[in-house]
Design a protein around this motif. Structure first.
Motif: not given
Length: 378
Positions: A263-271, A273-277
């Motif tokens: 989730l940290k990687q998603l948050h940093e690279n694709n906000l 995608a992170y929110e959707q996940e």
């Protein structure tokens, strides 16, 4: 003087409530009674949380003839009411020791990381000499047997006093050691179980204020997210982690750590995608809870139980999720969870006698709930 008299009377009143006898049992007899469910471990007790190294150290102590702490049990009232039934005793303290003795005798694990007799490393019980097996089986352990009239309050107090120096804290350790975005999600879901869904997920007295709700949320995510891959996933080092090989606690901890990293990687690279996940994970959890709330009269517990057992929560929660994933609109089923417990295969899958926490049993009981929901919805 009046204060002294009052204190003395109070002590005498409490003494009357604590009636017990001490009886020595051979290891062989203890194992037999455990396997026959005469010594049974109630839902509130800890799961099989000892590591193989901890179990090995205990077995080494027994083999060496070192003093073993007493095991506390309580006679069940059924013993008084039905003389035709086999005597049964509820284990108050000593579940890990009983499980370990039975597991070793059944060749469930090999001795490892021994401190005193290193030559025994790698041994199964079956590989000991007959002489050593006899000596092992003849070791006696004192069992403190509380009278069947012992109140729940006295049993609760005894459990707390015995376990004060070794509290349940695995979830607290995970929470402190692996802070991160998944940590926040698990905390959010745990709070939901404490507040909005407390009525269907009553936590036992022994687990109060010990992050049990977060433990249940973690188990839901770990098992539901890895179920299709037979309870396995790739961790942050690229290693495949499997419930079959790691054991429950290590598997959950690795999943917790991996999800924080992911989730940290998603948050940093694709906000986005992170929110959707995060939305997906929250939705899965809440949708499952809503279905249980609306369709299961007793929520996650058995009809006769006062609180939720982890193994039953896992089976119902993940089974419901998988059924809804396959068929989003399921037929309403306003009935108790007992509908699934009548299934003999399910009963076996939650029996301590048949590898309660083994990965194949986890998969089996989840599958039974999923399939029963899908079949009854046709």
């Amino acid at each position: 003087m009046d204060a002294v008299k009052t204190a003395e009377n109070a002590l005498r009143q409490q003494e009357k409530q604590i009636r017990f006898k001490i009886k020595p049992f051979r290891v062989a007899d203890l194992v037999q009674k455990y396997e026959n469910s005469q010594f049974y471990i109630p839902d509130y007790q800890r799961e099989d949380v000892w590591t193989i190294a901890m179990k090995s150290k205990f077995i080494e102590s027994v083999l060496l003839g070192l003093p073993i702490p007493d095991i506390f049990v309580c006679e069940t009232k059924e013993n008084d009411e039905d003389y035709g039934q086999i005597a049964k005793f509820e284990v108050i303290d000593g579940s890990q020791r009983l499980r370990t003795l039975a597991g070793f005798v059944s060749n469930k694990f090999r001795l490892t990381k021994l401190e005193t007799v290193k030559a025994l490393d790698g041994f199964h019980y079956s590989e000991l000499t007959d002489f050593r097996k006899d000596k092992f089986n003849d070791v006696t352990i004192d069992i403190i047997i509380l009278h069947s009239e012992t109140s729940e309050e006295v049993k609760n107090a005894m459990f707390d006093r015995i376990n004060t120096s070794n509290p349940l804290k695995l979830m607290e350790l995970r929470r402190g050691s692996y802070t991160g975005l998944f940590n926040n999600l698990v905390r959010f879901c745990g709070d939901l179980l404490k507040t909005d869904y407390q009525s269907i997920c009553q936590i036992n007295y022994y687990f109060k204020d010990r992050r049990e709700e977060e433990e249940l949320a973690l188990r839901f995510f770990a098992l539901s997210e890895t179920f299709e891959d037979k309870l396995s996933f790739i961790d942050i080092s690229g290693k495949r982690v499997s419930e079959f090989n790691e054991g429950n606690d290590d598997f959950l901890t690795s999943f917790y750590q991996m999800q924080n990293f992911r989730l940290k990687q998603l948050h940093e690279n694709n906000l986005n995608a992170y929110e959707q996940e995060v939305t997906r994970l929250k939705t899965n959890f809440v949708t499952m809870l809503e279905f249980v709330k609306n369709n299961f009269k007793y929520g996650f517990k058995r009809e006769q139980s006062k609180s939720v057992a982890r193994v039953v929560f896992e089976a119902i929660a993940v089974g419901v999720h998988l059924a809804l994933k396959q068929k989003p609109v399921l037929k309403n089923q306003k009935k108790s969870t007992d509908w699934v417990r009548r299934d003999e295969t399910f009963k076996t899958s939650i029996s301590q006698k048949y590898g309660l926490h083994e990965a194949n049993k986890i998969i089996e009981r989840i599958s039974i709930v999923r399939d029963k929901l899908l079949n009854s919805s046709r």
